[in-house]
Design an enzyme around this catalytic site. Structure first.
Site, short mmCIF file in Angstrom:
data_model
loop_
_atom_site.label_atom_id
_atom_site.label_comp_id
_atom_site.label_asym_id
_atom_site.label_seq_id
_atom_site.Cartn_x
_atom_site.Cartn_y
_atom_site.Cartn_z
CG ASP A 95 -1.61 1.26 1.47
OD1 ASP A 95 -2.43 1.62 0.63
OD2 ASP A 95 -1.29 1.93 2.47
CG ASP A 98 3.18 -0.23 5.95
OD1 ASP A 98 2.63 -0.11 4.84
OD2 ASP A 98 2.59 -0.04 7.02
CE1 TYR A 261 -5.24 4.58 3.18
CE2 TYR A 261 -4.28 2.46 3.80
CZ TYR A 261 -4.17 3.71 3.21
OH TYR A 261 -2.97 4.08 2.64
CD GLU A 482 3.77 5.95 4.47
OE1 GLU A 482 3.39 6.65 5.42
OE2 GLU A 482 3.61 4.70 4.44
#
Ligand SMILES: *[C@@H]1O[C@H](CO)[C@@H](O)[C@H](O)[C@H]1NC(C)=O
Ligand SMILES: *[C@@H]1O[C@H](CO)[C@@H](O)[C@H](O)[C@H]1NC(C)=O
Ligand SMILES: *[C@@H]1O[C@H](CO)[C@@H](O)[C@H](O)[C@H]1NC(C)=O
Ligand SMILES: *[C@@H]1O[C@H](CO)[C@@H](O)[C@H](O)[C@H]1NC(C)=O
Ligand SMILES: *[C@@H]1O[C@H](CO)[C@@H](O)[C@H](O)[C@H]1NC(C)=O
Ligand SMILES: *[C@@H]1O[C@H](CO)[C@@H](O)[C@H](O)[C@H]1NC(C)=O
Ligand SMILES: *[C@@H]1O[C@H](CO)[C@@H](O)[C@H](O)[C@H]1NC(C)=O
Ligand SMILES: *[C@@H]1O[C@H](CO)[C@@H](O)[C@H](O)[C@H]1NC(C)=O
Ligand SMILES: *[C@@H]1O[C@H](CO)[C@@H](O)[C@H](O)[C@H]1NC(C)=O
Ligand SMILES: *[C@@H]1O[C@H](CO)[C@@H](O)[C@H](O)[C@H]1NC(C)=O
Length: 578
Positions: A95, A98, A261, A482
């Site tokens: 995703d 990680d 999420y 990220e």
């Protein structure tokens, strides 16, 4: 019996329809992004950018990789996913920074890319990137097909953040549990969101054209594949609407999925699935049903961001596109224009909840506090797509210019003089928060071990700067550095459009060597990963990073963390669950 059969079918489909070029497209050294091109259409710099943005997804792949993999530093990984439920759930994409696999944001990403490749698809053709688009989509969709293991079963997450693992793809910890929604424990949003992705991509593979206002679909037509995708879309829509467990947000069935999420509601996914399906099946009743959801769920009251959770701002655009393409559906394009323009005017003329930072980035307090580029690029993507439908020439100009300014900001026209795409230019971020790319394996030393990131994660759009336009190129600072599947999606559509339409280079070719180094902020950030720059209460660095690695992706989690730490008072827009 079921498992090997499924595996066989899927292995078959992994063969991409459009042959990959030989030699393959590979990203160039970032220094190539400092050389102005000779211009023209397609502009070679925009074509390379589009290629790099797709290449990022290849770096994120999970499962058994093809022998012709372009990202040589990636290995086969997570080859036992699904074993706990006696299924093959290998493949798909990691995703973000990680190693979890998450269906809800993936399906949003895929929907967004397929919709974009329907409108601006000839940009992929012109840039010679259509084979990689096809490859990327099939890698996603074939995994979603596996995840849709039975009519009323959809796997929504593989693995959890229980191990704060920071390291390469050879040491990913087990177990990696498989989390599902099903008839008795449903998830209306996840099922409908995945239905929307399948339907949007079915339209692309069926080569359905909205109108001459757009370039039309990328050339990857395949009627067989389109039919397969449509079947999954229809089954998932039935699951979403008719599960015996009723209607509910998916984290009510799978609490684990709510950590990173959590969904704020399902009305938007229901409407989006019904809309893409109406167009795929020439069904005016599904179009009417979508309009019914719009009313029923009060979607017109929403004026916030467009993202993996909130699809609402995209709906009026899609309602208008389909009303125009299919007058027989009885949709009133001019009504939907009015709705869309109310939302867009709020952004462009500054009456909505978003505002511009001093440096010009569209910013929403709360939603933009991590991954600030995401709301801005999604707005730019929707505005750009809407321009041909706008009711007046002045709106066309204003929307276009606003969107272009957001894109330019992301590509280096900002106070940091940094293009926020890894490997695009020497001023690009060097330290994306990515366990895959970092080469480190000690989370306590995330920023210094190794000193230089081991691999260049070409094409990754990073989170982005803070509301003061400051960008800290710090590996542990996941709100800013990220990378994630959904962050790249709007930029892909925008880049495809610029390939078609823009003779002028992306902004970064005009940046000077060392520009970012001369502008970069001193000290430490003040955000959900680091509080050193706030002067507020402090967790130990290791503690914060572990939390970041466990939970830290996007959305709700961040709100709750911040609220919990009491560092900042935030006005979350996603707190109401149906
Ligand atoms: C179309 O897609 C199907 C399913 O992936 C594949 O088996 C077939 O080879 C493709 N057709 C062509 C002409 O490439
Ligand atoms: C990119 O080019 C620069 C300048 O020629 C060089 O210093 C650098 O090592 C190259 N980087 C890579 C990853 O090849
Ligand atoms: C893939 O394996 C090679 C060889 O073991 C290793 O050097 C590399 O770091 C691995 N890649 C990742 C992303 O861990
Ligand atoms: C249905 O999903 C729920 C929630 O994930 C799970 O606890 C349950 O075991 C599933 N049912 C079956 C029959 O797999
Ligand atoms: C699954 O859905 C299809 C319709 O798409 C239907 O024909 C089939 O009977 C369903 N299977 C089951 C087991 O309900
Ligand atoms: C849901 O069930 C109702 C009643 O059986 C049926 O009429 C309707 O078509 C179903 N909806 C979908 C999307 O399959
Ligand atoms: C869609 O449906 C309408 C009315 O039912 C029909 O007139 C039209 O030909 C259909 N279009 C396609 C592409 O099948
Ligand atoms: C569409 O709605 C507008 C009001 O928004 C109305 O003036 C117009 O007559 C409608 N058009 C059709 C074809 O119904
Ligand atoms: C990880 O880094 C910490 C902090 O510098 C250090 O104390 C520890 O020894 C390191 N662990 C390993 C296994 O190198
Ligand atoms: C690109 O598209 C915009 C909006 O439709 C238009 O204003 C502009 O003239 C186009 N530029 C080129 C070079 O085609």
């Amino acid at each position: 019996m079921w498992t090997p059969l499924l595996f066989l079918l899927v292995s078959w489909q992994v063969v991409a329809q459009v042959p990959l070029p030989e030699p393959p497209f590979l990203p160039q050294n970032a220094s190539a992004g400092a050389s102005p091109s000779s211009g023209g259409i397609p502009n070679p710099q925009w074509s390379s950018l589009l290629g790099n943005l797709l290449y990022f997804y290849e770096a994120q792949r999970s499962g058994k990789l093809p022998s012709a993999k372009r990202v040589k530093w990636r290995n086969d990984s997570a080859l036992t996913d699904g074993q706990d439920v006696k299924l093959d759930l290998t493949g798909g994409y990691y995703d973000a920074g990680d190693y979890i696999k998450c269906t809800f944001p993936l399906s949003f990403t895929v929907m967004s890319i397929c919709w974009g490749a329907t409108d601006f698809g000839k940009g992929y053709d012109l840039a010679n990137q259509t084979p990689y688009l096809d490859d990327m989509l099939r890698w996603s969709l074939n995994w979603l097909i596996k995840a849709h293991a039975a009519n009323n079963t959809l796997f929504v997450q593989i693995a959890n953040g229980d191990n704060a693992y920071w390291g390469g793809d050879q040491g990913i910890p087990s177990p990696r549990p498989s989390y599902q929604i099903n008839d008795t424990s449903p998830g209306t949003d996840a099922a409908a969101g995945t239905a929307a992705a399948f339907a949007a991509c079915s339209n692309l593979y069926a080569n359905r054209i909205f109108s001459n206002s757009y370039s039309g679909p990328a050339t990857l037509q395949n009627a067989t594949y389109a039919a397969t995708l449509l079947e999954h879309a229809q089954q998932l829509f039935t699951f979403a609407t008719n599960a015996s467990g009723g209607l509910r947000v998916y984290q009510n069935s799978v609490p684990e999925a709510g950590k990173a999420y959590a969904s704020s509601g399902y009305g938007d996914e229901l409407a989006m699935a019904a809309l893409f399906l109406s167009w795929a099946t020439n069904s005016s009743s599904l179009y009417q049903q979508a309009q019914g959801y719009w009313q029923q769920y009060g979607l017109s009251n929403y004026n916030g961001v467009f993202n993996w959770d909130e699809k609402t701002p995209g709906l009026p655009v899609l309602f208008a596109q389909i009303a125009q393409a299919n007058p027989s559906f009885g949709g009133n394009a001019s009504t939907w224009q009015t709705v869309a323009e109310k939302y867009f005017d709020g952004i462009v003329y500054g009456s909505g909840p978003g505002y511009q930072t001093h440096g010009g980035l569209l910013y929403y307090d709360g939603d933009s506090n991590d991954a600030s580029l995401n709301p801005a690029l999604n707005a730019a993507m929707l505005l750009t797509r809407y321009v041909p439908l706008a009711s007046t020439q002045s709106k066309k100009n204003d929307y276009w210019n606003y969107a272009k300014a957001q894109v330019n900001y992301a590509l280096g026209n900002n106070p940091m003089q940094a293009p926020y795409i890894v490997g695009a230019n020497p001023n690009s971020p060097q330290n994306p928060h990515s366990a895959l790319a970092s080469g480190g394996n000690n989370i306590s030393n995330i920023n210094t071990s190794p000193a230089q990131e081991a691999y260049i994660l070409y094409g990754a759009v990073v989170g982005g700067p803070d509301k003061y336009d400051r960008f800290f190129d710090i590996r542990g600072d996941w709100p800013e550095t990220e990378a994630a599947l959904d962050y790249n999606a709007p930029m892909l559509t925008l880049a495809a459009m610029h390939v078609l339409n823009d003779t002028v280079d992306p902004f970064y070719t005009s940046l000077k060597a060392g520009a970012y180094d001369s502008k970069k902020p001193q000290g430490m950030p003040c955000d959900a990963a680091y509080t050193e720059g706030c002067g507020g209460p402090q967790l130990s660095e290791g503690g914060q990073i572990a939390l970041g690695a466990i939970l830290g992706l996007t959305g709700l989690t961040i709100f709750s963390l911040l609220a919990w730490w009491g560092m900042l008072s935030l006005k979350g827009q996603h707190e109401l669950l149906y």
